[in-house]
Design a protein around this motif. Sequence first.
Motif, short mmCIF file in Angstrom:
data_model
loop_
_atom_site.label_atom_id
_atom_site.label_comp_id
_atom_site.label_asym_id
_atom_site.label_seq_id
_atom_site.Cartn_x
_atom_site.Cartn_y
_atom_site.Cartn_z
N THR A 126 0.84 -1.20 0.00
CA THR A 126 0.00 0.00 0.00
C THR A 126 0.88 1.25 0.00
O THR A 126 2.10 1.17 -0.04
CB THR A 126 -0.95 0.01 1.21
N ASP A 127 0.23 2.41 0.10
CA ASP A 127 0.96 3.67 0.02
C ASP A 127 0.51 4.61 1.14
O ASP A 127 -0.70 4.84 1.31
CB ASP A 127 0.70 4.33 -1.34
N GLN A 128 1.46 5.09 1.90
CA GLN A 128 1.20 6.13 2.91
C GLN A 128 0.27 5.63 4.01
O GLN A 128 -0.63 6.34 4.45
CB GLN A 128 0.65 7.40 2.24
N GLN A 129 0.51 4.41 4.49
CA GLN A 129 -0.39 3.80 5.47
C GLN A 129 0.25 3.76 6.86
O GLN A 129 1.28 3.14 7.07
CB GLN A 129 -0.78 2.39 5.04
N ARG A 130 -0.43 4.39 7.80
CA ARG A 130 0.02 4.42 9.18
C ARG A 130 -0.18 3.07 9.87
O ARG A 130 -1.10 2.32 9.55
CB ARG A 130 -0.77 5.48 9.96
N LEU A 131 0.67 2.82 10.84
CA LEU A 131 0.56 1.62 11.66
C LEU A 131 -0.81 1.53 12.33
O LEU A 131 -1.45 0.48 12.35
CB LEU A 131 1.66 1.65 12.72
N GLN B 8 -11.24 10.31 10.00
CA GLN B 8 -12.34 9.38 9.69
C GLN B 8 -12.26 8.88 8.25
O GLN B 8 -12.35 7.67 7.99
CB GLN B 8 -13.67 10.08 9.93
N TYR B 9 -12.07 9.79 7.31
CA TYR B 9 -12.03 9.42 5.90
C TYR B 9 -10.76 8.63 5.57
O TYR B 9 -10.79 7.72 4.73
CB TYR B 9 -12.16 10.67 5.02
N TYR B 10 -9.67 8.97 6.22
CA TYR B 10 -8.42 8.23 6.00
C TYR B 10 -8.58 6.79 6.48
O TYR B 10 -8.22 5.83 5.77
CB TYR B 10 -7.28 8.91 6.75
N LEU B 11 -9.14 6.61 7.68
CA LEU B 11 -9.38 5.26 8.20
C LEU B 11 -10.36 4.50 7.31
O LEU B 11 -10.22 3.29 7.10
CB LEU B 11 -9.90 5.33 9.63
N HIS C 46 5.53 4.12 3.45
CA HIS C 46 5.74 5.07 4.55
C HIS C 46 4.37 5.40 5.12
O HIS C 46 3.35 4.95 4.62
CB HIS C 46 6.44 6.35 4.07
N GLY C 47 4.35 6.22 6.17
CA GLY C 47 3.10 6.57 6.81
C GLY C 47 2.56 7.93 6.39
O GLY C 47 2.89 8.44 5.32
N GLU C 48 1.73 8.48 7.25
CA GLU C 48 1.05 9.77 6.99
C GLU C 48 0.93 10.52 8.32
O GLU C 48 0.52 9.94 9.33
CB GLU C 48 -0.33 9.51 6.38
N TYR C 49 1.28 11.80 8.34
CA TYR C 49 1.20 12.57 9.60
C TYR C 49 -0.23 12.68 10.11
O TYR C 49 -0.49 12.55 11.30
CB TYR C 49 1.80 13.96 9.40
N HIS D 192 9.60 10.82 12.16
CA HIS D 192 8.73 10.41 13.27
C HIS D 192 8.17 9.01 12.99
O HIS D 192 7.99 8.62 11.83
CB HIS D 192 7.57 11.41 13.42
N ASP D 193 7.87 8.31 14.07
CA ASP D 193 7.38 6.93 13.91
C ASP D 193 6.11 6.85 13.07
O ASP D 193 5.88 5.84 12.39
CB ASP D 193 7.14 6.30 15.27
N VAL D 194 5.25 7.86 13.10
CA VAL D 194 4.02 7.81 12.30
C VAL D 194 4.33 7.76 10.80
O VAL D 194 3.48 7.39 10.00
CB VAL D 194 3.09 9.00 12.60
N ILE D 195 5.56 8.10 10.43
CA ILE D 195 5.97 8.09 9.03
C ILE D 195 6.82 6.87 8.69
O ILE D 195 6.64 6.26 7.64
CB ILE D 195 6.75 9.38 8.67
N VAL D 196 7.75 6.50 9.55
CA VAL D 196 8.73 5.47 9.17
C VAL D 196 8.55 4.12 9.86
O VAL D 196 9.10 3.12 9.40
CB VAL D 196 10.18 5.98 9.39
#
Length: 468
Positions: A14-19, A267-270, A304-307, A321-325
């Motif tokens: 996937t792309d830009q997905q947070r843990l 909400q929309y991201y989730l 990677h993640g998303e802020y 930051h961990d939310v990204i890497v």
Amino acid sequence: MKELKRPNVLIIYTDQQRLDSIKCYGNNIAYTPNIDSLAKQGAKFDKYYVQNPVCMPSRMSFLTGQYPASLGIGDNGISLPEDTLTINKIINPYGYHTGQIGKLHFKPHVSRDHRDPLPPYGFDTFILSDEPGCYNDAYTKWVESINGNMVDKIRTSLPPAAFNYGHESYSNVGRETNEPYIFEGEEEYTHSSFVASETCRFLRNHKDEPFFAISGFYAPHPPINPPKKFVDLYDISKIDLPKMGNDEELCNELKDLSDDEIKKIIQYYLALASHVDDCVGDILTALKELELEENTIVIFTTDHGEYLGDHGRIQKGMPGHDVIVNVPFIIRYPRHIKAETEIKELVEAVDVVPTILDYLGIQKPRIVQGKSFKPVLDGKIKEHREDVFIERFNNKGFRETTVATKEYKYYISSQGEEILYDLINDKYELINLVDNIEYENIKSLMRKRMLLRMQNSSYKKLDKDGEY
């Protein structure tokens, strides 16, 4: 004569997905039953780190097992040379049919005509769509061929830089994280549905031969445009606001938004992540129906993640930051990996290529810099890495580098900006301790770690052709 039966490999990327967009990683309001099930059937990694905080170099590093500096690619907008040794090229001589479906992002997409095929980078099957809806590419043609009335409804606006190359804009809908909206078309025509459909077709077509496939989802990368039924899964009143330190400020895109407007973005991201999960379910069902489960290594991860408002920011980038890497990584291989395994050891994205090669019984080329974590999964060793290394740089001399252990994270830019986090006492990385006298010794030790990682990780190791 003994014959080695090598497993298939399917990477769901996937792309830009947070843990924390996935329930099994601790977010109880996240709705991701299929990914959660995959994790329960295999191994879930809690400390998996990518090498770069933006798309292109992270993906290139992941699929080569080399660090960005070794590749010479530290930012978006730089094409991967066609002769670069990627994992599909390594395994192709062993009888594998290799496929790439959906997003790959080995070449900048704003500067090319998407009607023209790219060189396939060594893949046997190559169905490319690096960005959904804004170009005439494999995705839009797929929609047009099934239901031409849907094409206008799946369109998204162009990236701003694309106007410099003469692209025609088909839509003016928002495309940034802070501009969420409902997908206008029917659910089965999203880009995620396209990737799932083509992946299932690939599995059916190649079920009788060894295969390696990358299922390249674009979501939950913005535009944040989930189908409505997935938005309805989330009660906005149960969503927490982003986390910010006392010295952090909201970026321009967020500073005029109300709390509920910020919660709507989350909400929309989730919801978009839940739609990806639904499509992953279709792929896993196809594997089961084709009786491919037992002999297929399935990997779920992201670049990677998303802020998403944390630290007052949106999108991605340094200081790491961990939310990204620190992103999701799940691997299932019923024949060799125990169900319900949880790995808390530090692992890097460059380690995935050598791990796959280990399971396939294929020698790792010397140019591959990562190290296999198969021994960790086998229970033969406990510790895999002492630290992880993240870097971003450009051709104008600017460089940012981060090194992290389980306890501390240290960042420095080529302009001298430094950050030090105590990850045990400050898990959300909100307090910069770089000027705290009590952490002077820790800062020195982390600087040393960074220098060692730069020396050992970031230089190509070429053989001499002669003495001089």
